[in-house]
Design a protein around this motif. Structure first.
Motif, PDB file in Angstrom:
ATOM      1  N   SER A   9      -7.844 -11.099  -7.855  1.00 17.90           N
ATOM      2  CA  SER A   9      -7.838 -10.465  -9.100  1.00 17.90           C
ATOM      3  C   SER A   9      -9.182 -10.101  -9.148  1.00 17.90           C
ATOM      4  CB  SER A   9      -7.575 -11.670 -10.206  1.00 17.90           C
ATOM      5  OG  SER A   9      -7.681 -11.222 -11.285  1.00 17.90           O
ATOM      6  N   HIS A  10      -9.363  -8.811  -9.633  1.00 18.13           N
ATOM      7  CA  HIS A  10     -10.695  -7.957  -9.763  1.00 18.13           C
ATOM      8  C   HIS A  10     -11.341  -8.398  -8.522  1.00 18.13           C
ATOM      9  CE1 HIS A  10      -9.417  -7.398 -13.800  1.00 18.13           C
ATOM     10  NE2 HIS A  10      -9.097  -8.661 -13.922  1.00 18.13           N
ATOM     11  N   MET A  19       2.814 -16.836 -11.337  1.00 15.33           N
ATOM     12  CA  MET A  19       2.223 -16.111 -10.345  1.00 15.33           C
ATOM     13  C   MET A  19       3.428 -15.987  -9.086  1.00 15.33           C
ATOM     14  SD  MET A  19      -0.997 -17.162  -8.037  1.00 15.33           S
ATOM     15  CE  MET A  19      -1.709 -15.718  -6.866  1.00 15.33           C
ATOM     16  N   TRP A  69      -1.365 -20.706 -14.726  1.00 17.78           N
ATOM     17  CA  TRP A  69      -0.864 -19.337 -14.156  1.00 17.78           C
ATOM     18  C   TRP A  69      -0.099 -19.578 -12.964  1.00 17.78           C
ATOM     19  CZ3 TRP A  69      -1.969 -15.871 -17.224  1.00 17.78           C
ATOM     20  CH2 TRP A  69      -3.356 -15.750 -18.090  1.00 17.78           C
ATOM     21  N   CYS A  96     -10.638 -13.777  -4.661  1.00 18.06           N
ATOM     22  CA  CYS A  96      -9.399 -14.583  -4.436  1.00 18.06           C
ATOM     23  C   CYS A  96      -9.539 -15.766  -5.219  1.00 18.06           C
ATOM     24  CB  CYS A  96      -9.376 -14.533  -2.827  1.00 18.06           C
ATOM     25  SG  CYS A  96      -7.839 -15.674  -2.511  1.00 18.06           S
ATOM     26  N   ARG A 156      -0.852 -11.970  -2.049  1.00 22.84           N
ATOM     27  CA  ARG A 156      -0.914 -13.243  -2.094  1.00 22.84           C
ATOM     28  C   ARG A 156      -0.702 -14.345  -0.931  1.00 22.84           C
ATOM     29  NH1 ARG A 156       0.861 -12.822  -7.617  1.00 22.84           N
ATOM     30  NH2 ARG A 156      -0.516 -11.034  -8.466  1.00 22.84           N
TER      31      ARG A 156
END
Length: 245
Positions: free
Chosen positions: A202-203, A219, A215, A206, A226
């Motif tokens: 994300s952005h 997910m 979350w 990890c 992933r």
């Protein structure tokens, strides 16, 4: 049918320079290890990456001699665990990697553990960083030992896999082998009942999630970025972190 060939990656000076914190100061780490995966262990508080080899990732799939999928990353971890037999190790440190893990060659009396993993087909010689185990990989290949019994993607390629990824292993595999091998152990199910930590990018970071956090259920695990992990230590060794609270 795909026709496959035994190949190794070319030595890369740039790759060698990526090793962070290399040191000329010799250090030996002694103790009984906790096996994280097929090429990573912990002795006490010290994380150790076995130097000169690369084992399948925990969630990586391979094909067996019959062309059936199997969880080779879990099998490599379990093979190392069984071989270790809770015996103390002696690890000679060469430096550190970018994840602050000690790079080391480890042994028990009469046996180099790094060499054993490659010789019996549970890891590949990581020639990007060392040529030491090329001969052992050739012996594993000829004997069709471990992952060489079927077909697989080299771990370093699997981590950045695409439809152009080269398949290694047995002489021939099903025509849809590449499609199978590009998958993780499972899109939505953990590769092992003890490996239930989810992680994703994300952005540019990890981040891993434990069962029960807000979350976790949301997910989805059917995306290339992933990964499943078996412990927080394993996730952190791979460069992931817990979410900020």
């Amino acid at each position: 049918m795909f026709t496959l060939s035994h190949s190794v990656a070319a030595t890369s000076l740039a790759g060698l320079l990526c090793l962070a914190g290399l040191s000329t100061h010799a250090e030996t780490i002694l103790g009984k290890p906790r096996i994280v995966d097929g090429d990573t262990v912990e002795i006490g508080e010290k994380k150790i990456r076995l130097l000169g080899l690369d084992a399948p990732e925990t969630e990586q799939l391979c094909l067996d001699a019959k062309g059936e999928k199997w969880a080779c990353g879990i099998a490599a971890r379990d093979a190392l665990t069984a071989f270790a037999k809770n015996r103390p190790w002696s690890c000679n440190v060469s430096g550190k990697d970018r994840y602050d893990r000690f790079l080391a060659s480890c042994s028990i009396p009469g046996q180099n553990i790094n060499q054993w993993m490659v010789r019996y087909g549970w890891a590949l010689a990581f020639v990007k960083y060392s040529h030491r185990y090329i001969g052992d990989e050739a012996k594993a290949h000829d004997a069709k030992a471990g992952i060489w019994a079927g077909a697989f993607i080299a771990p370093w390629n699997w981590r950045s896999r695409s439809k152009q990824t080269v398949i290694l292993g047995a002489a021939s595999v099903p025509a849809h082998a590449q499609e199978l091998l590009l998958e993780a152990v499972s899109s939505q199910e953990a590769p092992d009942r003890t490996c239930t930590i989810k992680a994703g990018v994300s952005h540019g970071n990890c981040i891993y999630h434990l069962s029960g956090d807000r979350w976790y259920a949301k997910m989805k695990m059917d995306k290339p970025d992933r990964r499943w992990f078996c412990s927080e230590q394993e996730a952190e060794a791979a460069g992931c972190r817990a979410p900020k609270r």
